[in-house]
Design an enzyme around this catalytic site. Structure first.
Site, mmCIF file in Angstrom:
data_model
loop_
_atom_site.group_PDB
_atom_site.id
_atom_site.type_symbol
_atom_site.label_atom_id
_atom_site.label_comp_id
_atom_site.label_asym_id
_atom_site.label_seq_id
_atom_site.Cartn_x
_atom_site.Cartn_y
_atom_site.Cartn_z
ATOM 1 N N CYS A 45 0.828 -1.212 0.000
ATOM 2 C CA CYS A 45 0.000 0.000 0.000
ATOM 3 C C CYS A 45 0.859 1.258 0.000
ATOM 4 O O CYS A 45 1.717 1.422 0.871
ATOM 5 C CB CYS A 45 -0.897 -0.018 1.234
ATOM 6 S SG CYS A 45 -1.787 1.528 1.507
ATOM 7 N N TRP A 78 -7.811 -6.271 5.701
ATOM 8 C CA TRP A 78 -6.428 -6.720 5.554
ATOM 9 C C TRP A 78 -6.207 -7.864 6.557
ATOM 10 O O TRP A 78 -6.773 -7.862 7.651
ATOM 11 C CB TRP A 78 -5.455 -5.583 5.861
ATOM 12 C CG TRP A 78 -5.447 -4.475 4.860
ATOM 13 C CD1 TRP A 78 -6.254 -3.373 4.853
ATOM 14 C CD2 TRP A 78 -4.585 -4.354 3.722
ATOM 15 N NE1 TRP A 78 -5.947 -2.573 3.781
ATOM 16 C CE2 TRP A 78 -4.921 -3.154 3.066
ATOM 17 C CE3 TRP A 78 -3.565 -5.139 3.194
ATOM 18 C CZ2 TRP A 78 -4.277 -2.713 1.913
ATOM 19 C CZ3 TRP A 78 -2.916 -4.713 2.049
ATOM 20 C CH2 TRP A 78 -3.273 -3.513 1.417
ATOM 21 N N THR A 112 -8.423 0.294 6.944
ATOM 22 C CA THR A 112 -7.299 0.776 6.152
ATOM 23 C C THR A 112 -5.965 0.653 6.876
ATOM 24 O O THR A 112 -5.907 0.596 8.105
ATOM 25 C CB THR A 112 -7.514 2.254 5.764
ATOM 26 O OG1 THR A 112 -7.560 3.054 6.960
ATOM 27 C CG2 THR A 112 -8.800 2.439 4.989
ATOM 28 N N VAL A 113 -4.915 0.596 6.081
ATOM 29 C CA VAL A 113 -3.543 0.724 6.566
ATOM 30 C C VAL A 113 -2.982 2.027 5.996
ATOM 31 O O VAL A 113 -3.389 2.442 4.909
ATOM 32 C CB VAL A 113 -2.669 -0.473 6.135
ATOM 33 C CG1 VAL A 113 -3.056 -1.719 6.874
ATOM 34 C CG2 VAL A 113 -2.728 -0.717 4.628
ATOM 35 N N TYR A 176 -5.466 6.938 -8.889
ATOM 36 C CA TYR A 176 -6.675 6.199 -8.547
ATOM 37 C C TYR A 176 -7.889 6.786 -9.260
ATOM 38 O O TYR A 176 -8.785 6.049 -9.692
ATOM 39 C CB TYR A 176 -6.902 6.218 -7.029
ATOM 40 C CG TYR A 176 -5.986 5.309 -6.260
ATOM 41 C CD1 TYR A 176 -6.391 4.029 -5.898
ATOM 42 C CD2 TYR A 176 -4.709 5.724 -5.886
ATOM 43 C CE1 TYR A 176 -5.561 3.181 -5.182
ATOM 44 C CE2 TYR A 176 -3.869 4.882 -5.181
ATOM 45 C CZ TYR A 176 -4.289 3.615 -4.827
ATOM 46 O OH TYR A 176 -3.450 2.780 -4.133
#
Length: 343
Positions: A45, A78, A112-113, A176
């Site tokens: 990521c 994740w 999220t990370v 993105y």
């Protein structure tokens, strides 16, 4: 990252993060404290890669532990599939969502990370990725290594913020917007904005070695993680194909300069990067086939950026070698991918 495509086909990133901060004075209830927090990230990521780089540049490895998720995930979360038994050895959880639900059992936003987790409670403190790296630079200073760089110098913060904001909207998130556009019109608009910004960056970096001042700053970290993924993913997978990075001489030399600086290339895992995008984004790549290219050995070729002056760490020093348990496998770095077997 949680996101959606609006009726006009434009990709919108959900940026409503858990904004709690870990600070020296503990004003949000989470004071800076060695050993208390675990940075959960994923090498695949780009947003998490920033935090991994900054933690390493500042020498915080012994102060903030690192948990690494695998490169792929399902719709839920994740996962810690790189660890024995698929369980994080410190947090004792198989999925990052477990730490989010510890913080808020009704949490409905994206898992999220990067995420900073309070080890004692197992709860996420924050996933506000832009703030996490700035706080590592400014709130954790008593624990920085000797010779650590000042990645967010006070005298340059306004300029760093201005440059970083354009990099985020037009480049980091711009790829993105192109890749997930839901209409031709939205894609073409995103494509135009992206390459306008890359041309602006090329012009800026043709005259100076780094984005702001004469040393590496937060702005460089933020740009690097997108450039490192550009040819491997964004050029083809996200249709950002006016040029490859290797066809943009200034940006390609700049990216190699950073890659060859300790903390950048040695935290970049090209194999996991490609696995993440090509396997997870089944709406774009339904076959989940991961490409073998591009050639990665050229990341180690001379860049000649030293001629512009500046020093990566100013009066400081580079970080030492990565910890043995945090090394990127050699075959995942700047080496040629294995040739496919002949049938």
């Amino acid at each position: 990252m949680a996101s959606y495509v609006n009726p006009g086909g434009e990709y919108n990133r959900d940026s409503d993060y858990i904004s709690t901060r870990i600070t020296a004075d503990g004003r949000d209830g989470y004071p800076v404290e060695p050993g208390r927090y675990r940075l959960v990230a994923a090498r695949a990521c780009p947003w998490a890669n920033r935090a991994i780089i900054v933690r390493r540049l500042l020498g915080l490895e012994d102060v903030i532990s690192l948990g690494l998720c695998g490169p792929t995930h399902d719709e839920r979360s994740w996962t810690f599939d790189l660890d024995p038994g698929g369980v994080d050895p410190v947090l004792k959880i198989p999925r990052l969502q477990d730490a989010y639900f510890k913080r808020d059992p009704g949490y409905e936003k994206g898992i999220t990370v990067p995420a900073m987790v309070d080890v004692a409670t197992g709860a996420v403190v924050t996933n506000d990725f832009p703030r996490i790296t700035l706080d590592l630079s400014t709130e954790w200073t008593p624990y920085h290594r000797d010779g650590a760089p000042d990645l967010y110098p006070e005298a340059l913060r306004a300029e760093i913020d201005e440059v970083a904001e354009r990099i985020y909207t037009e480049v980091n998130n711009g790829v993105y917007r192109a890749g997930f556009a839901g209409s031709q019109e939205a894609y073409e608009a995103a494509y135009g904005r992206l390459f306008t910004a890359l041309d602006w960056l090329s012009e800026r970096l043709s005259k100076q070695r780094y984005l702001v001042g004469d040393t590496i700053t937060e702005a460089d970290v933020r740009l690097f993680t997108t450039l490192a993924r550009f040819d491997a993913v964004y050029h083809g997978h996200f249709k950002c194909n006016r040029n490859k990075l290797t066809e943009l001489p200034v940006l390609w030399a700049y990216a190699r300069d950073l890659f060859q600086t300790p903390g950048f290339g040695d935290t970049t895992d090209f194999v996991q990067i490609k696995q993440h995008y090509y396997v997870v984004h089944t709406d774009i790549n339904p076959t989940k086939i991961v490409p073998l290219g591009p050639d990665r050995s050229n990341w180690l070729t001379p860049h000649d950026r030293e001629e512009l002056g500046g020093k990566p760490f100013g009066d400081g020093t580079p970080p030492g070698p990565p910890r043995d348990d945090e090394r990127v496998p050699t075959e995942h770095g700047a080496t040629n991918p294995a040739a496919p077997p002949r049938s």
